[in-house]
Scaffold this motif. Structure first.
Motif, PDB file in Angstrom:
ATOM      1  N   ALA A   1      -5.264 -10.537   6.327  1.00  0.00           N
ATOM      2  CA  ALA A   1      -5.795  -9.437   5.517  1.00  0.00           C
ATOM      3  C   ALA A   1      -7.295  -9.281   5.764  1.00  0.00           C
ATOM      4  O   ALA A   1      -7.816  -8.160   5.809  1.00  0.00           O
ATOM      5  N   GLY A   2      -7.982 -10.407   5.953  1.00  0.00           N
ATOM      6  CA  GLY A   2      -9.409 -10.360   6.264  1.00  0.00           C
ATOM      7  C   GLY A   2      -9.658  -9.856   7.668  1.00  0.00           C
ATOM      8  O   GLY A   2     -10.543  -9.031   7.900  1.00  0.00           O
ATOM      9  N   VAL A   3      -8.852 -10.319   8.613  1.00  0.00           N
ATOM     10  CA  VAL A   3      -8.982  -9.875  10.007  1.00  0.00           C
ATOM     11  C   VAL A   3      -8.728  -8.376  10.096  1.00  0.00           C
ATOM     12  O   VAL A   3      -9.445  -7.643  10.795  1.00  0.00           O
ATOM     13  N   GLU A   4      -7.720  -7.906   9.377  1.00  0.00           N
ATOM     14  CA  GLU A   4      -7.368  -6.486   9.391  1.00  0.00           C
ATOM     15  C   GLU A   4      -8.514  -5.621   8.894  1.00  0.00           C
ATOM     16  O   GLU A   4      -8.734  -4.511   9.386  1.00  0.00           O
ATOM     17  N   ARG A   5      -9.291  -6.143   7.938  1.00  0.00           N
ATOM     18  CA  ARG A   5     -10.436  -5.371   7.432  1.00  0.00           C
ATOM     19  C   ARG A   5     -11.551  -5.278   8.466  1.00  0.00           C
ATOM     20  O   ARG A   5     -12.256  -4.282   8.537  1.00  0.00           O
TER      21      ARG A   5
ATOM     22  N   GLY B   1      -2.751   8.349  14.830  1.00  0.00           N
ATOM     23  CA  GLY B   1      -2.004   7.559  15.797  1.00  0.00           C
ATOM     24  C   GLY B   1      -1.995   6.074  15.475  1.00  0.00           C
ATOM     25  O   GLY B   1      -0.946   5.420  15.540  1.00  0.00           O
ATOM     26  N   LEU B   2      -3.152   5.547  15.094  1.00  0.00           N
ATOM     27  CA  LEU B   2      -3.231   4.118  14.771  1.00  0.00           C
ATOM     28  C   LEU B   2      -2.476   3.798  13.481  1.00  0.00           C
ATOM     29  O   LEU B   2      -1.831   2.749  13.378  1.00  0.00           O
ATOM     30  N   ASP B   3      -2.551   4.694  12.504  1.00  0.00           N
ATOM     31  CA  ASP B   3      -1.782   4.485  11.276  1.00  0.00           C
ATOM     32  C   ASP B   3      -0.285   4.565  11.552  1.00  0.00           C
ATOM     33  O   ASP B   3       0.513   3.811  10.976  1.00  0.00           O
ATOM     34  N   PHE B   4       0.115   5.493  12.425  1.00  0.00           N
ATOM     35  CA  PHE B   4       1.520   5.627  12.827  1.00  0.00           C
ATOM     36  C   PHE B   4       2.008   4.330  13.462  1.00  0.00           C
ATOM     37  O   PHE B   4       3.076   3.803  13.116  1.00  0.00           O
ATOM     38  N   ILE B   5       1.220   3.801  14.387  1.00  0.00           N
ATOM     39  CA  ILE B   5       1.581   2.556  15.073  1.00  0.00           C
ATOM     40  C   ILE B   5       1.683   1.404  14.070  1.00  0.00           C
ATOM     41  O   ILE B   5       2.597   0.574  14.133  1.00  0.00           O
ATOM     42  N   THR B   6       0.744   1.368  13.120  1.00  0.00           N
ATOM     43  CA  THR B   6       0.733   0.300  12.114  1.00  0.00           C
ATOM     44  C   THR B   6       1.999   0.305  11.281  1.00  0.00           C
ATOM     45  O   THR B   6       2.652  -0.740  11.106  1.00  0.00           O
ATOM     46  N   VAL B   7       2.356   1.459  10.752  1.00  0.00           N
ATOM     47  CA  VAL B   7       3.550   1.562   9.899  1.00  0.00           C
ATOM     48  C   VAL B   7       4.816   1.285  10.692  1.00  0.00           C
ATOM     49  O   VAL B   7       5.707   0.558  10.236  1.00  0.00           O
ATOM     50  N   LEU B   8       4.889   1.834  11.894  1.00  0.00           N
ATOM     51  CA  LEU B   8       6.096   1.677  12.712  1.00  0.00           C
ATOM     52  C   LEU B   8       6.289   0.230  13.158  1.00  0.00           C
ATOM     53  O   LEU B   8       7.377  -0.339  13.003  1.00  0.00           O
ATOM     54  N   LEU B   9       5.230  -0.383  13.690  1.00  0.00           N
ATOM     55  CA  LEU B   9       5.354  -1.753  14.173  1.00  0.00           C
ATOM     56  C   LEU B   9       5.599  -2.749  13.047  1.00  0.00           C
ATOM     57  O   LEU B   9       6.243  -3.781  13.250  1.00  0.00           O
ATOM     58  N   ALA B  10       5.069  -2.434  11.853  1.00  0.00           N
ATOM     59  CA  ALA B  10       5.259  -3.331  10.707  1.00  0.00           C
ATOM     60  C   ALA B  10       6.736  -3.527  10.384  1.00  0.00           C
ATOM     61  O   ALA B  10       7.121  -4.552   9.799  1.00  0.00           O
ATOM     62  N   GLY B  11       7.547  -2.561  10.784  1.00  0.00           N
ATOM     63  CA  GLY B  11       8.981  -2.669  10.528  1.00  0.00           C
ATOM     64  C   GLY B  11       9.727  -3.484  11.566  1.00  0.00           C
ATOM     65  O   GLY B  11      10.918  -3.775  11.392  1.00  0.00           O
ATOM     66  N   TYR B  12       9.043  -3.872  12.654  1.00  0.00           N
ATOM     67  CA  TYR B  12       9.737  -4.545  13.748  1.00  0.00           C
ATOM     68  C   TYR B  12       9.101  -5.862  14.195  1.00  0.00           C
ATOM     69  O   TYR B  12       9.793  -6.727  14.739  1.00  0.00           O
ATOM     70  N   VAL B  13       7.800  -6.009  14.008  1.00  0.00           N
ATOM     71  CA  VAL B  13       7.127  -7.212  14.513  1.00  0.00           C
ATOM     72  C   VAL B  13       6.428  -7.952  13.372  1.00  0.00           C
ATOM     73  O   VAL B  13       6.261  -7.427  12.278  1.00  0.00           O
ATOM     74  N   SER B  14       5.985  -9.163  13.664  1.00  0.00           N
ATOM     75  CA  SER B  14       5.282  -9.965  12.663  1.00  0.00           C
ATOM     76  C   SER B  14       3.886  -9.414  12.414  1.00  0.00           C
ATOM     77  O   SER B  14       3.349  -8.640  13.214  1.00  0.00           O
ATOM     78  N   SER B  15       3.290  -9.841  11.319  1.00  0.00           N
ATOM     79  CA  SER B  15       1.930  -9.403  10.977  1.00  0.00           C
ATOM     80  C   SER B  15       0.932  -9.819  12.052  1.00  0.00           C
ATOM     81  O   SER B  15       0.003  -9.072  12.367  1.00  0.00           O
ATOM     82  N   LEU B  16       1.132 -10.997  12.626  1.00  0.00           N
ATOM     83  CA  LEU B  16       0.222 -11.495  13.658  1.00  0.00           C
ATOM     84  C   LEU B  16       0.271 -10.618  14.903  1.00  0.00           C
ATOM     85  O   LEU B  16      -0.776 -10.230  15.443  1.00  0.00           O
ATOM     86  N   VAL B  17       1.468 -10.284  15.352  1.00  0.00           N
ATOM     87  CA  VAL B  17       1.617  -9.429  16.533  1.00  0.00           C
ATOM     88  C   VAL B  17       1.019  -8.054  16.264  1.00  0.00           C
ATOM     89  O   VAL B  17       0.326  -7.477  17.110  1.00  0.00           O
ATOM     90  N   LEU B  18       1.268  -7.522  15.074  1.00  0.00           N
ATOM     91  CA  LEU B  18       0.726  -6.217  14.701  1.00  0.00           C
ATOM     92  C   LEU B  18      -0.794  -6.216  14.762  1.00  0.00           C
ATOM     93  O   LEU B  18      -1.403  -5.300  15.328  1.00  0.00           O
ATOM     94  N   GLU B  19      -1.411  -7.250  14.208  1.00  0.00           N
ATOM     95  CA  GLU B  19      -2.873  -7.315  14.219  1.00  0.00           C
ATOM     96  C   GLU B  19      -3.430  -7.464  15.628  1.00  0.00           C
ATOM     97  O   GLU B  19      -4.466  -6.889  15.955  1.00  0.00           O
TER      98      GLU B  19
END
Length: 261
Positions: free
Chosen positions: A179-183, A218-236
């Motif tokens: 959560a900190g890295v994401e910020r 585009g980045l928000d789209f990728i975030t929401v879409l990938l969140a449904g398929y990959v781990s939080s670490l991979v997403l970040e």
């Protein structure tokens, strides 16, 4: 009731320090070192609150009431809608504010300060306040002072409360650190997008505004879409790479931009 792991509590502290300390540190650096105007931090923060937390949320209420499950039940539709909504509202907010206050010293340094304010207040509200709330609740749970507070609640409310707080000990400790890295990633992106919109305003180039909207959406789209398929670490990791590319390109433009006044 479970016990919140020490690593998770440290992760909450880390997220809080990043979410609050990074914006404040960047603000002071821009003010003291770059001589940017503190006013633009406030303009950026106020714009985020008005356009993202008020106007955009009003749209979400209307859209969910109108379309309901058709909007939120399909991951692809949710990603497209969420990305476009965030991109349009936040970038139009930047464009509106910079045009409205451009006589207050809009230049490339203040564009950076605007981005720090915009991304900083988002970090403080979304992660900073949540982290401190989670931290306090976790300490109460681990010291045994939280459970007695549930005695006076009826069974339904008690069950809902336990379901919510159980996330504090069932969520992976890594997620609290992420959560900190994401910020860090988000604030970097907001500074870059603010600079692109600044160039759109100063150069009267609407195509740059559309570019900012497209990048944000585009980045928000990728975030929401990938969140449904990959781990939080991979997403970040994916977001870090994408935002780093944007940041390098914008920084090169920034260095070559001699227009300050």
């Amino acid at each position: 009731m479970g016990t919140v792991p020490a690593l998770s509590i440290i992760g909450m502290c880390f997220a809080f320090i990043v979410a609050v300390g990074l914006p404040m540190g960047l603000m002071l650096y821009a003010f003291l070192k770059l001589k940017a105007d503190m006013l633009w931090f406030g303009i950026g923060a106020a714009t985020f609150i008005i356009f993202a937390l008020v106007l955009e949320q009003c749209l979400h209420v209307v859209m969910i009431k109108q379309f309901g499950e058709a909007l939120t039940g399909n991951l692809l539709v949710k990603a497209v809608y969420g990305g476009l909504a965030a991109g349009v509202f936040e970038e139009m907010g930047r464009f509106t504010s910079m045009n409205l206050f451009k006589k207050k010293g809009l230049n490339k340094l203040n564009a950076l300060m605007y981005g720090i304010g915009h991304g900083g207040i988002e970090a403080i509200i979304i992660v900073g306040l949540t982290s401190i709330s989670n931290l306090i609740t976790s300490i109460m749970i681990n010291t045994g002072t939280f459970e007695p507070m549930l005695v006076s609640l009826d069974d339904e409310v008690k069950a809902q409360t336990l379901s919510q707080v159980s996330l504090l000990w069932t969520t992976s400790s890594l997620d609290f650190y992420l959560a900190g890295v994401e910020r860090v990633v988000a604030i970097t992106l907001h500074i870059c997008l603010s600079y692109i919109v600044y160039k759109a305003v100063k150069g009267k180039k609407l195509q740059l505004l559309f570019l900012a909207i497209a990048l944000h959406a585009g980045l928000d789209f990728i975030t929401v879409l990938l969140a449904g398929y990959v781990s939080s670490l991979v997403l970040e990791l994916v977001l870090i790479v994408l935002v780093a590319i944007i940041a390098v390109l914008v920084f090169k433009i920034y260095l070559n931009d001699r227009e300050i006044a």
